[in-house]
Design a protein around this motif. Structure first.
Motif, PDB file in Angstrom:
ATOM      1  N   VAL A  22     -29.049  10.734 -62.335  1.00 18.09           N
ATOM      2  CA  VAL A  22     -28.353  10.416 -61.094  1.00 18.09           C
ATOM      3  C   VAL A  22     -27.168  11.355 -60.939  1.00 18.09           C
ATOM      4  O   VAL A  22     -26.319  11.459 -61.837  1.00 18.09           O
ATOM      5  CB  VAL A  22     -27.866   8.951 -61.068  1.00 18.09           C
ATOM      6  N   GLN A  23     -27.124  12.045 -59.823  1.00 17.33           N
ATOM      7  CA  GLN A  23     -26.015  12.945 -59.510  1.00 17.33           C
ATOM      8  C   GLN A  23     -25.065  12.244 -58.548  1.00 17.33           C
ATOM      9  O   GLN A  23     -25.471  11.807 -57.474  1.00 17.33           O
ATOM     10  CB  GLN A  23     -26.544  14.231 -58.873  1.00 17.33           C
ATOM     11  N   VAL A  24     -23.801  12.108 -58.947  1.00 15.88           N
ATOM     12  CA  VAL A  24     -22.799  11.517 -58.060  1.00 15.88           C
ATOM     13  C   VAL A  24     -22.370  12.575 -57.051  1.00 15.88           C
ATOM     14  O   VAL A  24     -21.896  13.650 -57.426  1.00 15.88           O
ATOM     15  CB  VAL A  24     -21.585  10.998 -58.852  1.00 15.88           C
ATOM     16  N   ILE A  25     -22.547  12.296 -55.763  1.00 18.56           N
ATOM     17  CA  ILE A  25     -22.238  13.278 -54.719  1.00 18.56           C
ATOM     18  C   ILE A  25     -20.993  12.913 -53.922  1.00 18.56           C
ATOM     19  O   ILE A  25     -20.423  13.759 -53.233  1.00 18.56           O
ATOM     20  CB  ILE A  25     -23.435  13.486 -53.775  1.00 18.56           C
ATOM     21  N   VAL A  26     -20.572  11.645 -53.996  1.00 14.74           N
ATOM     22  CA  VAL A  26     -19.315  11.203 -53.383  1.00 14.74           C
ATOM     23  C   VAL A  26     -18.630  10.290 -54.386  1.00 14.74           C
ATOM     24  O   VAL A  26     -19.257   9.373 -54.921  1.00 14.74           O
ATOM     25  CB  VAL A  26     -19.543  10.436 -52.060  1.00 14.74           C
ATOM     26  N   SER A  27     -17.342  10.528 -54.660  1.00 12.50           N
ATOM     27  CA  SER A  27     -16.659   9.708 -55.668  1.00 12.50           C
ATOM     28  C   SER A  27     -15.220   9.378 -55.299  1.00 12.50           C
ATOM     29  O   SER A  27     -14.490   8.827 -56.115  1.00 12.50           O
ATOM     30  CB  SER A  27     -16.667  10.431 -57.023  1.00 12.50           C
ATOM     31  N   ASP A  28     -14.828   9.683 -54.075  1.00  9.54           N
ATOM     32  CA  ASP A  28     -13.412   9.553 -53.732  1.00  9.54           C
ATOM     33  C   ASP A  28     -13.141   8.565 -52.606  1.00  9.54           C
ATOM     34  O   ASP A  28     -12.053   8.567 -52.025  1.00  9.54           O
ATOM     35  CB  ASP A  28     -12.843  10.924 -53.354  1.00  9.54           C
ATOM     36  N   LYS A  29     -14.104   7.718 -52.277  1.00 10.09           N
ATOM     37  CA  LYS A  29     -13.895   6.759 -51.198  1.00 10.09           C
ATOM     38  C   LYS A  29     -13.278   5.466 -51.733  1.00 10.09           C
ATOM     39  O   LYS A  29     -13.665   4.964 -52.777  1.00 10.09           O
ATOM     40  CB  LYS A  29     -15.205   6.434 -50.495  1.00 10.09           C
ATOM     41  N   LYS A  30     -12.328   4.921 -51.001  1.00 12.20           N
ATOM     42  CA  LYS A  30     -11.715   3.659 -51.375  1.00 12.20           C
ATOM     43  C   LYS A  30     -12.409   2.525 -50.613  1.00 12.20           C
ATOM     44  O   LYS A  30     -11.779   1.736 -49.918  1.00 12.20           O
ATOM     45  CB  LYS A  30     -10.219   3.691 -51.082  1.00 12.20           C
ATOM     46  N   THR A  31     -13.718   2.490 -50.789  1.00  9.46           N
ATOM     47  CA  THR A  31     -14.558   1.549 -50.052  1.00  9.46           C
ATOM     48  C   THR A  31     -15.619   0.980 -50.981  1.00  9.46           C
ATOM     49  O   THR A  31     -16.229   1.713 -51.758  1.00  9.46           O
ATOM     50  CB  THR A  31     -15.269   2.254 -48.875  1.00  9.46           C
ATOM     51  N   SER A  32     -15.831  -0.327 -50.899  1.00  6.52           N
ATOM     52  CA  SER A  32     -16.936  -0.947 -51.608  1.00  6.52           C
ATOM     53  C   SER A  32     -18.157  -0.882 -50.703  1.00  6.52           C
ATOM     54  O   SER A  32     -18.180  -1.494 -49.631  1.00  6.52           O
ATOM     55  CB  SER A  32     -16.620  -2.399 -51.953  1.00  6.52           C
ATOM     56  N   MET A  33     -19.160  -0.113 -51.122  1.00  4.32           N
ATOM     57  CA  MET A  33     -20.353   0.073 -50.292  1.00  4.32           C
ATOM     58  C   MET A  33     -21.527  -0.711 -50.860  1.00  4.32           C
ATOM     59  O   MET A  33     -21.888  -0.551 -52.018  1.00  4.32           O
ATOM     60  CB  MET A  33     -20.694   1.567 -50.215  1.00  4.32           C
ATOM     61  N   ARG A  34     -22.112  -1.573 -50.019  1.00  3.13           N
ATOM     62  CA  ARG A  34     -23.285  -2.354 -50.405  1.00  3.13           C
ATOM     63  C   ARG A  34     -24.436  -2.178 -49.422  1.00  3.13           C
ATOM     64  O   ARG A  34     -25.557  -2.596 -49.713  1.00  3.13           O
ATOM     65  CB  ARG A  34     -22.921  -3.838 -50.527  1.00  3.13           C
ATOM     66  N   GLY A  35     -24.166  -1.601 -48.265  1.00  2.00           N
ATOM     67  CA  GLY A  35     -25.208  -1.333 -47.293  1.00  2.00           C
ATOM     68  C   GLY A  35     -25.659   0.117 -47.397  1.00  2.00           C
ATOM     69  O   GLY A  35     -24.835   1.023 -47.467  1.00  2.00           O
ATOM     70  N   LEU A  36     -26.979   0.338 -47.430  1.00  2.00           N
ATOM     71  CA  LEU A  36     -27.517   1.692 -47.547  1.00  2.00           C
ATOM     72  C   LEU A  36     -28.874   1.739 -46.863  1.00  2.00           C
ATOM     73  O   LEU A  36     -29.728   0.882 -47.105  1.00  2.00           O
ATOM     74  CB  LEU A  36     -27.659   2.065 -49.024  1.00  2.00           C
ATOM     75  N   SER A  37     -29.064   2.737 -46.004  1.00  2.00           N
ATOM     76  CA  SER A  37     -30.346   2.931 -45.340  1.00  2.00           C
ATOM     77  C   SER A  37     -30.641   4.424 -45.316  1.00  2.00           C
ATOM     78  O   SER A  37     -29.849   5.213 -44.794  1.00  2.00           O
ATOM     79  CB  SER A  37     -30.306   2.374 -43.910  1.00  2.00           C
ATOM     80  N   VAL A  38     -31.774   4.802 -45.914  1.00  2.00           N
ATOM     81  CA  VAL A  38     -32.161   6.209 -45.999  1.00  2.00           C
ATOM     82  C   VAL A  38     -33.360   6.408 -45.072  1.00  2.00           C
ATOM     83  O   VAL A  38     -34.472   5.973 -45.363  1.00  2.00           O
ATOM     84  CB  VAL A  38     -32.519   6.601 -47.444  1.00  2.00           C
ATOM     85  N   VAL A  39     -33.115   7.062 -43.941  1.00  2.00           N
ATOM     86  CA  VAL A  39     -34.153   7.230 -42.924  1.00  2.00           C
ATOM     87  C   VAL A  39     -35.201   8.225 -43.393  1.00  2.00           C
ATOM     88  O   VAL A  39     -36.396   7.977 -43.349  1.00  2.00           O
ATOM     89  CB  VAL A  39     -33.534   7.679 -41.596  1.00  2.00           C
ATOM     90  N   ASN A  40     -34.723   9.382 -43.838  1.00  2.00           N
ATOM     91  CA  ASN A  40     -35.602  10.432 -44.357  1.00  2.00           C
ATOM     92  C   ASN A  40     -34.801  11.238 -45.370  1.00  2.00           C
ATOM     93  O   ASN A  40     -33.708  10.817 -45.782  1.00  2.00           O
ATOM     94  CB  ASN A  40     -36.156  11.304 -43.222  1.00  2.00           C
ATOM     95  N   ASP A  41     -35.302  12.382 -45.774  1.00  2.00           N
ATOM     96  CA  ASP A  41     -34.611  13.151 -46.814  1.00  2.00           C
ATOM     97  C   ASP A  41     -33.294  13.747 -46.345  1.00  2.00           C
ATOM     98  O   ASP A  41     -32.519  14.255 -47.165  1.00  2.00           O
ATOM     99  CB  ASP A  41     -35.523  14.265 -47.329  1.00  2.00           C
ATOM    100  N   LYS A  42     -33.020  13.679 -45.052  1.00  2.00           N
ATOM    101  CA  LYS A  42     -31.788  14.254 -44.502  1.00  2.00           C
ATOM    102  C   LYS A  42     -30.801  13.210 -43.987  1.00  2.00           C
ATOM    103  O   LYS A  42     -29.587  13.376 -44.117  1.00  2.00           O
ATOM    104  CB  LYS A  42     -32.131  15.220 -43.360  1.00  2.00           C
ATOM    105  N   VAL A  43     -31.300  12.133 -43.395  1.00  2.00           N
ATOM    106  CA  VAL A  43     -30.440  11.170 -42.707  1.00  2.00           C
ATOM    107  C   VAL A  43     -30.195   9.944 -43.571  1.00  2.00           C
ATOM    108  O   VAL A  43     -31.135   9.218 -43.917  1.00  2.00           O
ATOM    109  CB  VAL A  43     -31.050  10.754 -41.360  1.00  2.00           C
ATOM    110  N   ILE A  44     -28.931   9.722 -43.935  1.00  2.00           N
ATOM    111  CA  ILE A  44     -28.518   8.594 -44.779  1.00  2.00           C
ATOM    112  C   ILE A  44     -27.344   7.886 -44.120  1.00  2.00           C
ATOM    113  O   ILE A  44     -26.396   8.532 -43.664  1.00  2.00           O
ATOM    114  CB  ILE A  44     -28.079   9.063 -46.183  1.00  2.00           C
ATOM    115  N   TRP A  45     -27.415   6.559 -44.057  1.00  2.00           N
ATOM    116  CA  TRP A  45     -26.307   5.748 -43.562  1.00  2.00           C
ATOM    117  C   TRP A  45     -25.848   4.804 -44.674  1.00  2.00           C
ATOM    118  O   TRP A  45     -26.672   4.270 -45.421  1.00  2.00           O
ATOM    119  CB  TRP A  45     -26.735   4.904 -42.373  1.00  2.00           C
TER     120      TRP A  45
END
Length: 333
Positions: A22-45
């Motif tokens: 697993v490669q960590v690509i974001v590590s500096d947000k002061k947010t607890s994230m529990r929602g994740l939706s990956v539309v395709n290989d490019k679009v991530i929410w």
């Protein structure tokens, strides 16, 4: 002998090089994230606390971050995205909200509001771009369910008499937006935890071989694999106050819950999300790391000690992403 040794060493290196990480690509947000939706290989929410929503259109290389106006204190624990423009977010607590954007997050419309005392939404699931379901914690011992058939523009709760009845102390965990899943083209399956941990399929209520008995225990996430009329369901959870415990934190059924098996090697701690990838491959994550299975959950390998709340595979693609407390990760294979 040297030749044989060289061949074995080469094979080991090749095998090792193909191991999942697993490669960590974001590590500096002061947010607890529990929602994740990956539309395709490019679009991530992603979505999370303090009204936060993030979006990437370049496979996670960069993210655009936004705070939903008027909802700066809302915890958006689940998100369902359909493309780079259209997405739905779920605000959990009283009053509970569901919002939709059609312009990539620049504006959001409230499509559902519920001010009922005790209302707490847990997770959403969509069968396709039009048909979806949202579940919530029990009110008066009845688990809340609402449906949409127009892409999330409107939501309607089931008639009260059709709400599933919960046991005392039984509830759902809003830990990753994944305690409800599409079982097939018509049915959904959802799971509960707490003092009782069960799997619900329409009118069936099935006791789970998952640790239970306390508010912090039980099933957290359900994943479904449906191939050639054969359905495999894997459920993960545990006790989130004992993050390293492997006791009764995973179970598997291939016959709709009539029987269950448990892993020979369990995930290495409490797990809040599980996701089917392809073939016999699955991934699961929790606050002490990520596990990977190549045999439909029979054995799990601890591939990362970076903790995440949620993992999702691209609906149309191969990419797998993770989100957690202040960070986002990507599966490297």
């Amino acid at each position: 002998m040297k030749s044989i040794f060289s061949i074995l060493l080469f094979c080991f290196i090749i095998s090792f090089s193909k191991a999942q990480t697993v490669q960590v690509i974001v590590s500096d947000k002061k947010t607890s994230m529990r929602g994740l939706s990956v539309v395709n290989d490019k679009v991530i929410w992603v979505s999370g606390s303090k009204g936060s929503v993030g979006k990437s259109i370049d496979g996670g290389d960069t993210f655009t971050w936004m705070t939903v106006k008027g909802f700066e204190k809302t915890d958006f624990r689940d998100i369902e995205a359909f493309d780079a423009k259209n997405a739905i977010i779920m605000g959990i607590d009283t009053p509970a909200y569901i919002l939709k954007t059609k312009d990539g997050g620049e504006t959001w419309d409230v499509v559902y509001e519920n001010k009922t005392t005790g209302m707490f939404l847990d997770a959403m699931e969509f069968w396709n771009e039009m048909s979806g379901i949202v579940i919530g914690d029990p009110i008066d011992n009845k688990i809340f369910i609402a449906r949409t058939f127009d892409g999330g523009k409107t939501w309607r709760a089931l008639p009260d008499k059709y709400f599933p009845v919960a046991e005392k102390g039984e509830a759902c965990f809003a830990s990753s937006g994944s305690n409800v899943a599409a079982l097939n083209l018509q049915e959904a399956v959802f799971i509960t935890g707490g003092t009782h941990s069960r799997m619900f399929i329409r009118d069936k209520k099935i006791e789970l071989p998952i640790i239970q008995g306390k508010e912090t225990t039980g099933a957290n996430s359900v994943g479904v694999k449906h191939v050639k009329k054969k359905t495999t369901v894997i459920i993960v959870g545990g006790d989130f106050t004992t993050k390293d415990s492997t006791t009764k934190n995973c179970c598997i059924t291939t016959d709709g819950g009539n029987t269950f098996t448990v892993p020979v090697i369990a995930p290495h701690g409490y797990r809040s999300c599980v996701e089917f990838l392809n073939g016999d491959n699955w991934v699961t994550c929790g606050i002490n790391g990520v596990d990977y299975s190549k045999d439909n959950g029979a054995t799990w390998t601890w591939i990362s000690k970076d903790g995440f709340n949620v993992c999702r595979k691209a609906k149309k693609g191969k990419a797998v992403f993770f989100a957690g407390n202040g960070k986002i990760g990507k599966l490297v294979q």
